[in-house]
Scaffold this active site. Structure first.
Site, PDB file in Angstrom:
ATOM      1  N   HIS A 261      -4.080  10.952   5.473  1.00 52.26           N
ATOM      2  CA  HIS A 261      -3.048  10.163   6.072  1.00 52.26           C
ATOM      3  C   HIS A 261      -2.371  11.162   7.164  1.00 52.26           C
ATOM      4  CE1 HIS A 261      -0.514  13.147   3.759  1.00 52.26           C
ATOM      5  NE2 HIS A 261      -0.992  12.715   2.707  1.00 52.26           N
TER       6      HIS A 261
ATOM      7  N   ASP B 112       0.928  -1.172   0.250  1.00 47.42           N
ATOM      8  CA  ASP B 112      -0.098  -0.088  -0.046  1.00 47.42           C
ATOM      9  C   ASP B 112       0.812   1.286  -0.208  1.00 47.42           C
ATOM     10  OD1 ASP B 112      -2.774   1.413   0.117  1.00 47.42           O
ATOM     11  OD2 ASP B 112      -2.006   2.177   2.064  1.00 47.42           O
TER      12      ASP B 112
ATOM     13  N   HIS C 160      -5.440   6.914   7.469  1.00 48.87           N
ATOM     14  CA  HIS C 160      -4.920   5.773   6.615  1.00 48.87           C
ATOM     15  C   HIS C 160      -3.209   5.885   6.897  1.00 48.87           C
ATOM     16  CE1 HIS C 160      -8.137   5.262   3.594  1.00 48.87           C
ATOM     17  NE2 HIS C 160      -8.659   5.698   4.461  1.00 48.87           N
TER      18      HIS C 160
ATOM     19  N   ASP D  46      -2.424  -0.280   6.629  1.00 47.78           N
ATOM     20  CA  ASP D  46      -3.495  -0.650   5.711  1.00 47.78           C
ATOM     21  C   ASP D  46      -2.997  -2.039   4.771  1.00 47.78           C
ATOM     22  OD1 ASP D  46      -5.055   1.467   6.354  1.00 47.78           O
ATOM     23  OD2 ASP D  46      -4.810   2.443   4.299  1.00 47.78           O
TER      24      ASP D  46
ATOM     25  N   GLU E 115       0.613   5.862   0.436  1.00 54.14           N
ATOM     26  CA  GLU E 115       0.108   7.259   0.735  1.00 54.14           C
ATOM     27  C   GLU E 115       0.705   8.055  -0.097  1.00 54.14           C
ATOM     28  OE1 GLU E 115      -2.678   7.305   2.230  1.00 54.14           O
ATOM     29  OE2 GLU E 115      -2.368   5.290   3.280  1.00 54.14           O
TER      30      GLU E 115
END
Length: 244
Positions: free
Chosen positions: A57, A7, A152, A157, A9
Site C-alpha cells: 500500500h 475495502d 493498492h 480498489d 488496507e
C-alpha cells in the site's frame, strides 16, 4: 437496495498479531447505480506497517502520523454503513480486522451494524471455477481498466470492485421478443420475429488454463486407474445414428 462496496488496507496480515486498519474506502451503490456518495479515511494505526504490507500500500508511518485514529472515525463510519448490504473481496479478511477494531472500542461485531456481507471473491470462484479471481484478474476478464492501479488503495480498489461486481451480476441484457406496438401486431401477418441477439463472444482458454485443466484430468485418471470419461470425444451424430 443500498449496497456498500468496501475495502481496507492494513499494517499486516493478522489482527491477532496486533495489526491494525490504516485505510478504509467505501463506494455506495443505490439500485445498481453508483451514487457518488463515497467515504474514505486514512487512519493512524498507532504502529508501523510490516515490510510486506508497506510494499503493497505504500502508506508510511510518517504519512499517517497526523491522521485520525479508528476511534475518532468509528461513529461516522458505522453511520455510513448501517443497514446496508456490504460487498467485500475476500470478506473474512476485512471483516476480521473490522471486528478487531470494534472490539477495542467495546462495540459489537461489524455484522451487527449492517444487513449482511457478500464475499465477491467467493462469488467469482463460483462463476469462474479453476481460474484466477483476484481483483486484477477480474478487471481483465470484464474489460475494466486498472492501469492506474500501481499500489493498492482502499478507495481505488473499492471503485474497481464496484465495477467488477456490477459486471458479475449484470446477467442477460437481451433475449426478448420484439412484438412492436399493438397496432403493428394487429396489422401484421401474425408472425412474430425475434429481436437480433448480440454477437456471441467466444473466450478461448489460455495456456495456463489449459495446463490447469490437464492437471485435473490427470488426477481423475489416477483415481479411476485409467482414462477418465472426460478424455473421450462423443461420436458425431451421423455415426451415432448408424450405430443405432
Amino acid at each position: 437496495m443500498r449496497q456498500i462496496i468496501l475495502d481496507t488496507e492494513t499494517t499486516g496480515l493478522s489482527p491477532r498479531n496486533g495489526n491494525r486498519i490504516l485505510e478504509i474506502g467505501c463506494v455506495e451503490v443505490l439500485n445498481r447505480q453508483l451514487s457518488g456518495k463515497n467515504l474514505h479515511f486514512y487512519i493512524n494505526p498507532e504502529r508501523d506497517s510490516e515490510e510486506g504490507a508497506l510494499a503493497v500500500h505504500g502508506l508510511t508511518t510518517e504519512f499517517l502520523a497526523d491522521k485520525p485514529t479508528f476511534k475518532q472515525i468509528a461513529a461516522e463510519f458505522l453511520d455510513y454503513v448501517r443497514g446496508a448490504q456490504i460487498i467485500i473481496h475476500n470478506a473474512p479478511f476485512d471483516v476480521g480486522f473490522l471486528d478487531a477494531e470494534l472490539a477495542l472500542l467495546g462495540l459489537p461485531p461489524f455484522k451487527e451494524h449492517i444487513a449482511d456481507v457478500v464475499d465477491s471473491l467467493q462469488m467469482a470462484k463460483e462463476l469462474h471455477p479453476g481460474r484466477r479471481n483476484s481483483l486484477d484478474a477480474l478487471c481483465d476478464r470484464y474489460g475494466i481498466s486498472n492501469a492506474h492501479r500501481v499500489l493498492h488503495g482502499a478507495l481505488l480498489d473499492a471503485e474497481l470492485l464496484a465495477e467488477v461486481y456490477l459486471s458479475m451480476t449484470r446477467g442477460q441484457n437481451s433475449l426478448t421478443m420484439d412484438l412492436g406496438t399493438e397496432e403493428e401486431v394487429s396489422a401484421g401477418d401474425g408472425k412474430l420475429e425475434l429481436a437480433p441477439l448480440s454477437e456471441v463472444i467466444v473466450l478461448a482458454a489460455s495456456e495456463d488454463e489449459l495446463a490447469l485443466h490437464e492437471d485435473v484430468l490427470n488426477q481423475l485418471d489416477k483415481e479411476v486407474r485409467g482414462s477418465c470419461v472426460w478424455r473421450f470425444e462423443p461420436p458425431p451424430p451421423e455415426a451415432a445414428a448408424e450405430a443405432a
